[in-house]
Design an enzyme around this catalytic site. Structure first.
Site, PDB file in Angstrom:
ATOM      1  N   HIS A 125      33.327  42.846  -3.509  1.00 48.61           N
ATOM      2  CA  HIS A 125      32.598  43.867  -3.862  1.00 48.61           C
ATOM      3  C   HIS A 125      32.993  44.609  -4.827  1.00 48.61           C
ATOM      4  O   HIS A 125      34.104  44.682  -5.362  1.00 48.61           O
ATOM      5  CB  HIS A 125      32.339  44.662  -2.799  1.00 48.61           C
ATOM      6  CG  HIS A 125      31.127  45.706  -2.627  1.00 48.61           C
ATOM      7  ND1 HIS A 125      31.375  46.932  -3.352  1.00 48.61           N
ATOM      8  CD2 HIS A 125      30.112  45.754  -2.097  1.00 48.61           C
ATOM      9  CE1 HIS A 125      30.279  47.691  -3.162  1.00 48.61           C
ATOM     10  NE2 HIS A 125      29.348  46.844  -2.430  1.00 48.61           N
ATOM     11  N   GLN A 205      33.367  44.718   5.886  1.00 47.45           N
ATOM     12  CA  GLN A 205      32.389  43.845   6.481  1.00 47.45           C
ATOM     13  C   GLN A 205      32.879  43.192   7.775  1.00 47.45           C
ATOM     14  O   GLN A 205      32.185  42.530   8.567  1.00 47.45           O
ATOM     15  CB  GLN A 205      32.151  42.863   5.263  1.00 47.45           C
ATOM     16  CG  GLN A 205      31.130  43.308   4.402  1.00 47.45           C
ATOM     17  CD  GLN A 205      29.658  43.715   4.521  1.00 47.45           C
ATOM     18  OE1 GLN A 205      29.228  43.116   5.791  1.00 47.45           O
ATOM     19  NE2 GLN A 205      29.147  44.794   4.021  1.00 47.45           N
ATOM     20  N   CYS A 366      26.320  44.015  -4.979  1.00 48.03           N
ATOM     21  CA  CYS A 366      27.466  44.555  -5.668  1.00 48.03           C
ATOM     22  C   CYS A 366      28.488  43.533  -5.511  1.00 48.03           C
ATOM     23  O   CYS A 366      29.691  43.909  -5.552  1.00 48.03           O
ATOM     24  CB  CYS A 366      27.898  45.805  -4.647  1.00 48.03           C
ATOM     25  SG  CYS A 366      26.565  47.178  -4.954  1.00 48.03           S
TER      26      CYS A 366
END
Length: 408
Positions: A125, A205, A366
């Site tokens: 990210h 995540q 992103c």
């Protein structure tokens, strides 16, 4: 909520937002990788805080301040237990994963000199790329990239070749937000430690799906956001090993993080307050603890098993659509499917799905270097949580078929 048996119908009643309609259709919320929804049990804790004991913490002698302080520090202990940190002061409250990464990136500059090397994975990210680029600009350190293959799997042999006595810090996400790949972080940590490098893992995540054990991993830093885990936005934690946190200078100055202040000299507070300048998101921290209570009552093994069922079912159904390609086909992945249909821009598919009440994410998520690797502008990303159903997957599949028919 049922504590001992995974009951999807009962679980769904805990989430008021799942009852609403969007554009006249029942909401099908499949944007969980961006943010999860919040159960009533956590909403009640937030309301209770502002209704009954809203006050600043740590410095007050009055009853409300003491009550808020106790609840906030109880939440820290819940988080310590959940992630199996050795000590509660190794849990630093932040505004989220991004702040946790920036905290380490800023403080770590003390230990770097020109020519030192940092390793980053190719599937990060932006929050786990940009702060390190800024750090390299300040210090003269060099950023090197661990590549990945077409399946969205890191090339570990290349990673090992990149490691050297110049490597000072390795950073990698536990799970890719764009592809769902579960990275082999245990191996990354062990290999990095053999040459004396520290490791930061972006757990944003992973945390909703995997109960990471800080002591078992032996990781130096691990960052998480509450809003991915049924909690509120604007709060998260940085786990850091005590030895590193003691060596690192404070990231921000202000109230709470000091021991004594004069115009000649300031001394800093002990951990964890050294890194918690200013009034924190008190309600958010308390609610984060409540969200962990909620998810642990269901059980992370049960959550993971059910989400894998959804992933397999959705993968099977979506791959039956002609022209659809899934990006990220690692054997080990969480319940994320990023896909495109040949000849159609992902934004157009997402727009039509929204008209049908289906919430997905479109774009580069992103993670623009990942999209550049595949030579695409972005993907449609459907991300599933434990409150989603196979019936909702069917609605998604029918929606994608409808979008394809309209757009081709």
């Amino acid at each position: 909520m049922i504590n001992t048996v995974f009951d999807i119908l009962t679980i769904r009643t805990d989430f008021p937002i799942l009852n609403r309609k969007v554009n006249g259709y029942p909401l099908v919320y499949l944007d969980n990788a961006a943010t999860s929804q919040t159960p009533q049990q956590v909403i009640d804790v937030i309301v209770d805080y502002y209704r009954n004991y809203n006050a600043n913490i740590h410095r007050g002698v009055h009853a409300l301040s003491q009550e808020a302080t106790d609840k906030y520090e109880e939440a820290r202990l819940k988080i310590q237990k959940h992630f199996n940190a050795a000590k509660s002061h190794e849990i630093i409250f932040t505004s989220g994963t991004t702040q946790g990464i920036n905290l380490v990136a800023n403080s770590f500059s003390t230990f770097l000199k020109p020519g030192d090397e940092l390793l980053v994975s190719a599937m990060e990210h932006h929050s786990n790329i940009v702060p390190w680029q800024m750090l390299c600009e300040r210090t003269g350190a060099i950023l090197k990239v661990i590549p990945m293959n077409e399946d969205g799997v890191l090339l570990m042999d290349t990673f090992k070749d990149l490691l050297s006595n110049r490597t000072k810090l390795v950073f990698c996400n536990h799970v890719s937000n764009a592809l769902g790949t579960i990275n082999p972080i245990q191996e990354i940590i062990e290999e990095s430690h053999t040459i004396g490098a520290a490791v930061l893992i972006d757990g944003a995540q992973a945390a909703p799906h995997i109960k990471a054990d800080m002591q078992k991993l032996d990781v130096d830093f691990y960052t998480v956001s509450a809003h991915k885990m049924c909690g509120p936005t604007g709060v998260g934690i940085l786990y850091g090993k005590e030895e590193w946190l003691n060596k690192m200078p404070p990231y921000q100055g202000g109230g709470e993080m000091i021991a004594e202040v004069t115009f000649e000299k300031t001394t800093y507070a002990d951990l964890p307050h050294k890194f918690e300048a200013g009034t924190p998101n008190i309600c958010g921290g308390i609610a984060f603890g409540a969200a962990l209570d909620y998810m642990n009552a269901i059980g992370f093994d049960s959550i993971a098993s059910y989400e894998q069922e959804l992933l397999q079912y959705a993968t099977q159904k979506l791959t039956m659509i002609e022209g659809l390609r899934i990006y990220g086909t690692a054997k080990e992945k969480t319940s994320v499917i990023s896909f495109n249909i040949q000849g159609i821009h992902p934004y157009d598919i997402g727009t039509i799905l929204d008209k049908l009440g289906i919430a997905v994410r479109t774009g580069h998520h992103c993670a623009q270097p990942v999209m550049d690797f595949y030579h695409i502008p972005g993907t449609v990303r459907a991300s599933f949580n434990f409150y989603n159903t196979k019936e909702e997957v069917d609605v998604l599949v029918e929606g994608v078929r409808r979008a394809k028919k309209m757009l081709l």
